[in-house]
Design a protein around this motif. Structure first.
Motif, PDB file in Angstrom:
ATOM      1  N   ARG A   1       0.821  -1.006   0.457  1.00 31.56           N
ATOM      2  CA  ARG A   1       0.055  -0.007  -0.222  1.00 31.56           C
ATOM      3  C   ARG A   1       0.921   0.989   0.245  1.00 31.56           C
ATOM      4  O   ARG A   1       1.640   1.280   0.733  1.00 31.56           O
ATOM      5  CB  ARG A   1      -0.823  -0.061   0.483  1.00 31.56           C
ATOM      6  CG  ARG A   1      -1.515   1.435   1.043  1.00 31.56           C
ATOM      7  CD  ARG A   1      -2.755   1.044   2.035  1.00 31.56           C
ATOM      8  NE  ARG A   1      -3.280   2.518   1.580  1.00 31.56           N
ATOM      9  CZ  ARG A   1      -4.193   2.795   2.311  1.00 31.56           C
ATOM     10  NH1 ARG A   1      -5.295   2.366   2.848  1.00 31.56           N
ATOM     11  NH2 ARG A   1      -5.189   3.995   2.358  1.00 31.56           N
ATOM     12  N   THR A   2       0.656   2.244  -0.676  1.00 27.47           N
ATOM     13  CA  THR A   2       1.381   3.245  -1.141  1.00 27.47           C
ATOM     14  C   THR A   2       0.550   3.873  -0.348  1.00 27.47           C
ATOM     15  O   THR A   2      -0.645   5.258  -0.559  1.00 27.47           O
ATOM     16  CB  THR A   2       1.694   3.772  -2.748  1.00 27.47           C
ATOM     17  OG1 THR A   2       0.128   3.954  -2.977  1.00 27.47           O
ATOM     18  CG2 THR A   2       2.418   2.457  -2.800  1.00 27.47           C
ATOM     19  N   TYR A   3       1.705   5.431  -0.119  1.00 32.91           N
ATOM     20  CA  TYR A   3       0.928   6.837   1.318  1.00 32.91           C
ATOM     21  C   TYR A   3       1.613   7.275   0.208  1.00 32.91           C
ATOM     22  O   TYR A   3       2.364   7.524   0.521  1.00 32.91           O
ATOM     23  CB  TYR A   3       0.820   6.715   2.305  1.00 32.91           C
ATOM     24  CG  TYR A   3       0.427   5.511   3.234  1.00 32.91           C
ATOM     25  CD1 TYR A   3      -1.289   6.152   3.685  1.00 32.91           C
ATOM     26  CD2 TYR A   3       0.310   4.184   3.567  1.00 32.91           C
ATOM     27  CE1 TYR A   3      -1.917   4.821   3.987  1.00 32.91           C
ATOM     28  CE2 TYR A   3      -0.329   3.018   3.999  1.00 32.91           C
ATOM     29  CZ  TYR A   3      -0.804   3.038   4.355  1.00 32.91           C
ATOM     30  OH  TYR A   3      -2.306   2.443   4.811  1.00 32.91           O
ATOM     31  N   GLN A   4       0.228   8.778  -0.118  1.00 32.62           N
ATOM     32  CA  GLN A   4       1.183  10.186  -0.547  1.00 32.62           C
ATOM     33  C   GLN A   4       1.802  11.304   0.470  1.00 32.62           C
ATOM     34  O   GLN A   4      -0.161  11.123   1.500  1.00 32.62           O
ATOM     35  CB  GLN A   4       0.270  10.625  -1.650  1.00 32.62           C
ATOM     36  CG  GLN A   4       0.340  12.340  -2.632  1.00 32.62           C
ATOM     37  CD  GLN A   4       0.008  12.492  -3.181  1.00 32.62           C
ATOM     38  OE1 GLN A   4      -0.842  11.652  -4.111  1.00 32.62           O
ATOM     39  NE2 GLN A   4      -0.485  13.766  -3.019  1.00 32.62           N
ATOM     40  N   LEU A   5       2.541  11.135   0.162  1.00 30.56           N
ATOM     41  CA  LEU A   5       2.978  12.922   1.590  1.00 30.56           C
ATOM     42  C   LEU A   5       2.932  13.667   1.350  1.00 30.56           C
ATOM     43  O   LEU A   5       3.032  14.971   2.256  1.00 30.56           O
ATOM     44  CB  LEU A   5       3.749  12.202   2.636  1.00 30.56           C
ATOM     45  CG  LEU A   5       4.627  10.228   2.322  1.00 30.56           C
ATOM     46  CD1 LEU A   5       6.030  10.248   3.370  1.00 30.56           C
ATOM     47  CD2 LEU A   5       3.230   9.815   3.858  1.00 30.56           C
ATOM     48  N   GLY A   6       2.793  13.905   0.049  1.00 30.74           N
ATOM     49  CA  GLY A   6       2.991  15.829  -0.221  1.00 30.74           C
ATOM     50  C   GLY A   6       1.686  16.085  -0.469  1.00 30.74           C
ATOM     51  O   GLY A   6       0.364  15.770  -0.817  1.00 30.74           O
ATOM     52  N   MET A   7       1.779  17.655  -0.193  1.00 26.54           N
ATOM     53  CA  MET A   7       0.346  18.011  -0.347  1.00 26.54           C
ATOM     54  C   MET A   7       0.195  18.645  -1.580  1.00 26.54           C
ATOM     55  O   MET A   7       1.359  19.192  -2.545  1.00 26.54           O
ATOM     56  CB  MET A   7       0.210  19.373   0.671  1.00 26.54           C
ATOM     57  CG  MET A   7       0.712  18.334   2.330  1.00 26.54           C
ATOM     58  SD  MET A   7      -0.867  18.145   2.629  1.00 26.54           S
ATOM     59  CE  MET A   7      -2.211  19.251   2.553  1.00 26.54           C
ATOM     60  N   ILE A   8      -1.111  19.149  -2.680  1.00 23.07           N
ATOM     61  CA  ILE A   8      -1.067  19.714  -3.732  1.00 23.07           C
ATOM     62  C   ILE A   8      -0.453  20.831  -3.429  1.00 23.07           C
ATOM     63  O   ILE A   8      -0.534  22.218  -2.844  1.00 23.07           O
ATOM     64  CB  ILE A   8      -2.693  19.464  -3.791  1.00 23.07           C
ATOM     65  CG1 ILE A   8      -3.059  17.657  -3.735  1.00 23.07           C
ATOM     66  CG2 ILE A   8      -2.628  20.108  -5.807  1.00 23.07           C
ATOM     67  CD1 ILE A   8      -4.489  17.962  -3.799  1.00 23.07           C
ATOM     68  N   LEU A   9       0.260  21.173  -5.009  1.00 19.05           N
ATOM     69  CA  LEU A   9       1.019  22.527  -4.566  1.00 19.05           C
ATOM     70  C   LEU A   9       0.023  23.595  -5.527  1.00 19.05           C
ATOM     71  O   LEU A   9       0.330  22.778  -6.854  1.00 19.05           O
ATOM     72  CB  LEU A   9       2.364  21.909  -5.401  1.00 19.05           C
ATOM     73  CG  LEU A   9       3.040  23.592  -6.026  1.00 19.05           C
ATOM     74  CD1 LEU A   9       3.170  24.424  -4.314  1.00 19.05           C
ATOM     75  CD2 LEU A   9       4.669  22.587  -6.588  1.00 19.05           C
ATOM     76  N   GLU A  10      -0.755  24.547  -5.304  1.00 22.57           N
ATOM     77  CA  GLU A  10      -1.325  25.451  -5.289  1.00 22.57           C
ATOM     78  C   GLU A  10      -1.270  26.497  -5.405  1.00 22.57           C
ATOM     79  O   GLU A  10      -0.375  26.452  -4.012  1.00 22.57           O
ATOM     80  CB  GLU A  10      -2.775  24.631  -5.737  1.00 22.57           C
ATOM     81  CG  GLU A  10      -3.432  23.923  -4.102  1.00 22.57           C
ATOM     82  CD  GLU A  10      -4.607  23.604  -4.203  1.00 22.57           C
ATOM     83  OE1 GLU A  10      -5.585  23.951  -4.430  1.00 22.57           O
ATOM     84  OE2 GLU A  10      -4.492  22.779  -3.131  1.00 22.57           O
TER      85      GLU A  10
ATOM     86  N   ALA B   1      19.338  24.124  -7.471  1.00 22.83           N
ATOM     87  CA  ALA B   1      18.352  24.724  -6.609  1.00 22.83           C
ATOM     88  C   ALA B   1      19.076  24.499  -5.690  1.00 22.83           C
ATOM     89  O   ALA B   1      19.415  23.390  -4.921  1.00 22.83           O
ATOM     90  CB  ALA B   1      17.423  23.896  -7.983  1.00 22.83           C
ATOM     91  N   THR B   2      17.723  25.393  -4.800  1.00 18.85           N
ATOM     92  CA  THR B   2      18.129  24.672  -3.233  1.00 18.85           C
ATOM     93  C   THR B   2      17.132  24.171  -2.638  1.00 18.85           C
ATOM     94  O   THR B   2      17.778  23.976  -1.416  1.00 18.85           O
ATOM     95  CB  THR B   2      17.904  26.225  -2.421  1.00 18.85           C
ATOM     96  OG1 THR B   2      16.043  26.230  -2.422  1.00 18.85           O
ATOM     97  CG2 THR B   2      18.635  27.583  -3.235  1.00 18.85           C
ATOM     98  N   GLY B   3      16.128  23.301  -3.679  1.00 18.03           N
ATOM     99  CA  GLY B   3      15.252  21.925  -2.306  1.00 18.03           C
ATOM    100  C   GLY B   3      15.076  21.727  -3.954  1.00 18.03           C
ATOM    101  O   GLY B   3      14.971  22.191  -5.258  1.00 18.03           O
ATOM    102  N   SER B   4      14.022  20.692  -3.708  1.00 14.97           N
ATOM    103  CA  SER B   4      12.155  20.111  -4.652  1.00 14.97           C
ATOM    104  C   SER B   4      11.065  20.280  -4.261  1.00 14.97           C
ATOM    105  O   SER B   4      11.348  20.047  -2.772  1.00 14.97           O
ATOM    106  CB  SER B   4      13.313  18.801  -4.933  1.00 14.97           C
ATOM    107  OG  SER B   4      12.681  18.248  -5.756  1.00 14.97           O
ATOM    108  N   PRO B   5      10.059  20.623  -5.099  1.00 15.23           N
ATOM    109  CA  PRO B   5       9.090  20.446  -4.803  1.00 15.23           C
ATOM    110  C   PRO B   5       9.233  18.803  -4.468  1.00 15.23           C
ATOM    111  O   PRO B   5       9.756  18.574  -5.253  1.00 15.23           O
ATOM    112  CB  PRO B   5       8.646  20.987  -6.034  1.00 15.23           C
ATOM    113  CG  PRO B   5       9.498  20.733  -7.222  1.00 15.23           C
ATOM    114  CD  PRO B   5      10.775  21.140  -6.332  1.00 15.23           C
ATOM    115  N   GLY B   6       7.977  18.265  -4.557  1.00 10.46           N
ATOM    116  CA  GLY B   6       7.864  16.680  -4.883  1.00 10.46           C
ATOM    117  C   GLY B   6       6.571  15.572  -4.141  1.00 10.46           C
ATOM    118  O   GLY B   6       6.375  17.042  -3.213  1.00 10.46           O
TER     119      GLY B   6
END
Ligand code: UVW
Length: 369
Positions: free
Chosen positions: A111-120, A358-363
């Motif tokens: 089972r996979t769990y998305q930990l990222g919030m929607i970027l908007e 880049a200093t970081g990454s979205p994801g």
């Protein structure tokens, strides 16, 4: 702009956090402590005269420690790194084939769990950062061919590595040490800076993360809807949470995620969300360093407590983890589902966008149970 002490902080420090020569603000720099420092030196002198060479030696020792503190507000220089003076990957070096296999063995149900919030747009953001996505045209282009094909593109603007469920890279944080701004591995601002992308420590240097992840569900242990904004998570909180969950302590190369419930404010009360946040103490961060983890994450915008233990030293865990030890930070995670399903140990994966300099990454980091 942030409310509360942070906006106050920004006002006080306007012009100090750039490349100026002003000394970093530390408790030692305050008038009171300057007085106590003078007293300390005076007392040391008198004691030295009275008690002879032995006492003088102790004072000299203390004086040396003080001089070191003045030269480096973090107490000691943190370079070269254990991975050599040229290393730009830090704890990403802990992503070995053995670690990936260990993580794979934790997968039981798939089972996979998305930990990222929607970027908007409309999400809570630090300071004056912004997020904008627009689709030029409608559709953007076409038609092509006899089958009349159209296409859409998007225009994105925003601090791409520092918004949403962001992943802080090693070029994100630095501290003034003596006359130099120093990053991970002691790289200086001259070495790292670059108007069109960092010259060193960019996230493109990193390999994908696939490792053992653990959830430290502090909210489940403490109870309630969410931890109070700016609650400082102690070592006792961590050990009791792990004991209650039956989770092994973190090991080398692990990703350690703290749940506080703060994410429940996301897009519901952005002002409260960004006013401050609960998170681990400096002691917890140092313990994670000892454990040689690779990533610390949380369901808050800073992953550490803000204002934290000392309002004069904001984001100190960022320095301890990122700059001093090459350990990454993953912020604004949704840990509600793994908490609900009591998924405390899992395979954790994140693949930083290979955006040069880049200093970081979205994801979207993922937990696989
Ligand atoms: C800062 O950039 C100061 O904080 P964060 O990494 O939480 O966005």
């Amino acid at each position: 702009m942030q409310s509360g002490w942070l906006s106050q902080y920004f006002r006080q420090h306007d012009g100090q956090c750039g490349h100026g020569d002003s000394a970093p603000v530390t408790p030692e720099a305050t008038e009171d402590s300057a007085v106590s420092r003078r007293d300390f030196v005076k007392t040391g002198f008198v004691a030295g005269v009275a008690a002879g060479v032995a006492a003088g030696g102790v004072v000299a020792q203390a004086g040396k420690a003080e001089a070191q503190q003045a030269a480096n507000p973090m107490g000691k220089d943190w370079w070269p790194s254990p991975w050599g003076p040229a290393d730009e990957r830090g704890a990403n070096n802990r992503m070995t084939p053995a670690k990936a296999l260990e993580a794979a063995r934790l997968i039981k149900t798939g089972r996979t769990y998305q930990l990222g919030m929607i970027l908007e747009s409309g999400i809570p953001l630090f300071g004056s950062r912004h997020v904008s996505v627009t689709i030029p045209g409608g559709p953007t282009g076409g038609p092509f061919g006899t089958h009349v094909l159209y296409y859409n593109d998007e225009m994105f603007s925003g601090e791409i590595g520092q918004v949403g469920s962001q992943f802080d890279g090693l070029g994100h944080i630095s501290n003034k040490v003596g006359n130099e701004i120093r990053y991970y591995n002691g790289f200086t601002q001259d070495q790292v800076g670059g108007a069109y992308g960092l010259q060193k420590l960019g996230v493109h240097n990193l390999k994908p993360f696939f490792t053992r992840g653990i959830l430290v569900d502090v909210l489940a242990h403490k109870g309630g809807e969410r931890l109070p904004t700016n609650y400082v998570i102690t070592m006792d909180d961590v050990m009791q949470s792990l004991r209650k969950q039956g989770t092994r302590e973190p090991g080398e190369g692990d990703a350690v995620l703290f749940r506080t419930g703060h994410i429940k404010l996301w897009k519901k009360d952005n002002a409260e969300f960004t006013k401050g946040c609960p998170g681990p103490s400096n002691t917890v961060a140092r313990w994670l360093v000892e454990k040689k983890i690779c990533v610390m994450g949380a369901d808050t915008w800073a992953a550490e407590a803000v204002p934290g233990e000392d309002p004069n030293r904001p984001f100190e865990c960022h320095t301890i983890l990122i700059a001093m030890n090459g350990i990454f930070i993953n912020e604004n995670l949704n840990l509600e589902e793994i908490s609900r399903d009591k998924v405390y140990e899992f395979a954790w994966s994140f693949n930083p966008l290979p955006l040069k300099g880049a200093t970081g990454s979205p994801g979207n980091s993922v937990a696989i149970a």
